[in-house]
Design a protein around this motif. Structure first.
Motif, mmCIF file in Angstrom:
data_model
loop_
_atom_site.group_PDB
_atom_site.id
_atom_site.type_symbol
_atom_site.label_atom_id
_atom_site.label_comp_id
_atom_site.label_asym_id
_atom_site.label_seq_id
_atom_site.Cartn_x
_atom_site.Cartn_y
_atom_site.Cartn_z
ATOM 1 N N ASP A 100 -36.464 53.336 -30.657
ATOM 2 C CA ASP A 100 -35.630 52.141 -30.873
ATOM 3 C C ASP A 100 -35.403 51.423 -29.551
ATOM 4 O OD1 ASP A 100 -35.436 52.691 -33.507
ATOM 5 O OD2 ASP A 100 -33.308 53.243 -33.504
ATOM 6 N N ASP A 102 -32.732 49.739 -28.754
ATOM 7 C CA ASP A 102 -31.308 49.550 -28.429
ATOM 8 C C ASP A 102 -30.774 50.665 -27.545
ATOM 9 O OD1 ASP A 102 -31.340 51.611 -30.197
ATOM 10 O OD2 ASP A 102 -29.926 50.742 -31.628
ATOM 11 N N GLN A 104 -30.536 53.737 -28.151
ATOM 12 C CA GLN A 104 -29.887 54.871 -28.822
ATOM 13 C C GLN A 104 -30.758 56.113 -28.706
ATOM 14 O OE1 GLN A 104 -28.450 53.139 -32.793
ATOM 15 N NE2 GLN A 104 -26.827 54.459 -32.071
ATOM 16 N N ARG A 203 -28.172 61.598 -29.482
ATOM 17 C CA ARG A 203 -28.367 60.184 -29.758
ATOM 18 C C ARG A 203 -27.212 59.411 -29.133
ATOM 19 N NH1 ARG A 203 -31.477 56.630 -32.812
ATOM 20 N NH2 ARG A 203 -30.352 55.179 -34.149
ATOM 21 N N ARG A 206 -25.168 52.586 -28.920
ATOM 22 C CA ARG A 206 -25.938 51.391 -28.630
ATOM 23 C C ARG A 206 -25.629 50.883 -27.235
ATOM 24 N NH1 ARG A 206 -28.046 47.158 -31.011
ATOM 25 N NH2 ARG A 206 -29.205 47.716 -32.861
HETATM 26 MG MG MG Z 1 -29.697 51.716 -33.264
#
Ligand code: MG
Ligand code: UDP
Length: 321
Positions: A100, A102, A104, A203, A206
């Motif tokens: 991803d 972003d 994350q 994780r 953001r």
């Molecule tokens: Mg995300």
């Protein structure tokens, strides 16, 4: 290093981008840092999924400054799964990493993914051991989703695993031949087989901005996942039908005996009304479920392209396949 061949690049990083203008510079910097420390040749495919916040222009600029950045710009928003698909179609690496944009999925975890790949695994998925900065609602629905999918589908998709994963070129080639429209990539990449393993990671929250997966998209994603990998919803109608038929057969002797013994059993309209409404409801729900499958069949039958590119990477050469 036996996996790495001379042509192409070692690792292709595929990142879907939908309005991530604030995260992108930091994302690029960290990807570059990690891969350079590993001493691998690489490319970064930034798939712009119809952004409207200036991400597109930023991607073009990054590509001008660094030729390893390859932009794929969609004509509109096609969704995260198709953005990743476009990346897989165009990547040239001996391995592809889906991540991803972003932040994350911490780019540093790529080191662990690559280490496992070098050990000989063809699919290395990243398992979310912890998740930061998510609402309880997202955590709860996500956890429910992974467990439901695990129970009702035939492919055993590992729990708490997203699309963040490494795929060997062999796997990429197989996935590229699977042109289904409503796709659930993490299911597809389990279905193909090969040697698979997972690495745990935390994780992160953001880096900036808000999630692009509102409840509406999450529900669509979940129903794509279920319809792609399970017939259970269709079979539910059969089970319910048998249950209702069985119950009514049992009810016949009960009513006869009650009537003969002089009792006024099951009189009144309410009983009939409830039975009719209940069965009517069950039938409508079953029809709706059938409709979900038929609609998806119809989409497949139309055979439209999965996504439309407005701009393709300028350096595109034939893939090494
Ligand atoms: Mg995300
Ligand atoms: N994304 C995309 N198209 C979409 C929605 C999301 O390409 O229609 C990208 C987004 O830019 C991000 C990734 O997919 O890189 C995951 O999306 P998001 O972070 O919004 O989902 P979440 O992590 O909240 O589940």
């Amino acid at each position: 290093m036996d996996k790495i061949v001379k042509s192409g690049v070692d690792v292709s990083v595929i990142a879907p981008v939908y309005n991530e203008v604030q995260s992108l510079p930091e994302f690029y910097r960290r990807i570059k840092q990690v891969l350079e420390e590993l001493g691998l040749s690489w490319e970064l495919l930034l798939v712009d999924d119809g952004s409207t916040d200036g991400s597109t222009e930023l991607i073009r600029q990054l590509a001008r400054e660094d030729r390893r950045v390859r932009p794929l710009i969609f004509a509109r928003n096609f969704g995260h799964q198709l953005a990743v698909t476009a990346g897989l179609d165009h990547c040239r690496g001996c391995a592809a990493i889906i991540i991803d944009s972003d932040l994350q999925d911490p780019p540093e975890v790529m080191t662990d993914l690559i280490a496992k790949w070098r050990e000989g695994y063809e699919i290395v998925y990243a398992v979310r051991a912890e998740r930061e900065g998510e609402s309880w609602f997202k955590l709860f629905t996500a956890s429910l989703f992974y467990r439901l999918i695990y129970r009702i589908t035939d492919v055993k998709i590992p729990l708490d695993t997203g699309d963040f994963r490494l795929l060997d070129r062999q796997v990429v080639n197989v996935l590229r031949r699977m042109r289904e429209r409503h796709r659930f990539l993490r299911g597809m990449s389990v279905w193909v087989g090969f040697r698979q393993t997972g690495v745990q990671y935390r994780r992160a929250a953001r880096f900036a901005g808000r999630t692009k997966y509102p409840l509406r998209k999450m529900i669509k994603f979940a129903s794509d996942a279920i319809t792609s990998f399970s017939y259970l919803p269709l079979q539910l109608a059969t089970y319910l039908g048998f249950a209702a038929a069985g119950l009514s057969i049992l009810a016949i002797p009960v009513v006869i005996i009650l009537r003969q013994s002089g009792m006024q059993a099951f009189l009144g309209q309410a009983t009939t009304l409830i039975a009719v409404l209940f069965l009517g409801g069950v039938q409508l729900i079953s029809l709706g479920i059938l409709g979900e499958y038929v609609g998806r069949l119809y989409d497949e039958a139309k055979g439209r392209p999965l996504y439309i590119l407005r701009e393709e990477t300028d350096q595109s050469e034939p893939d090494p396949t």
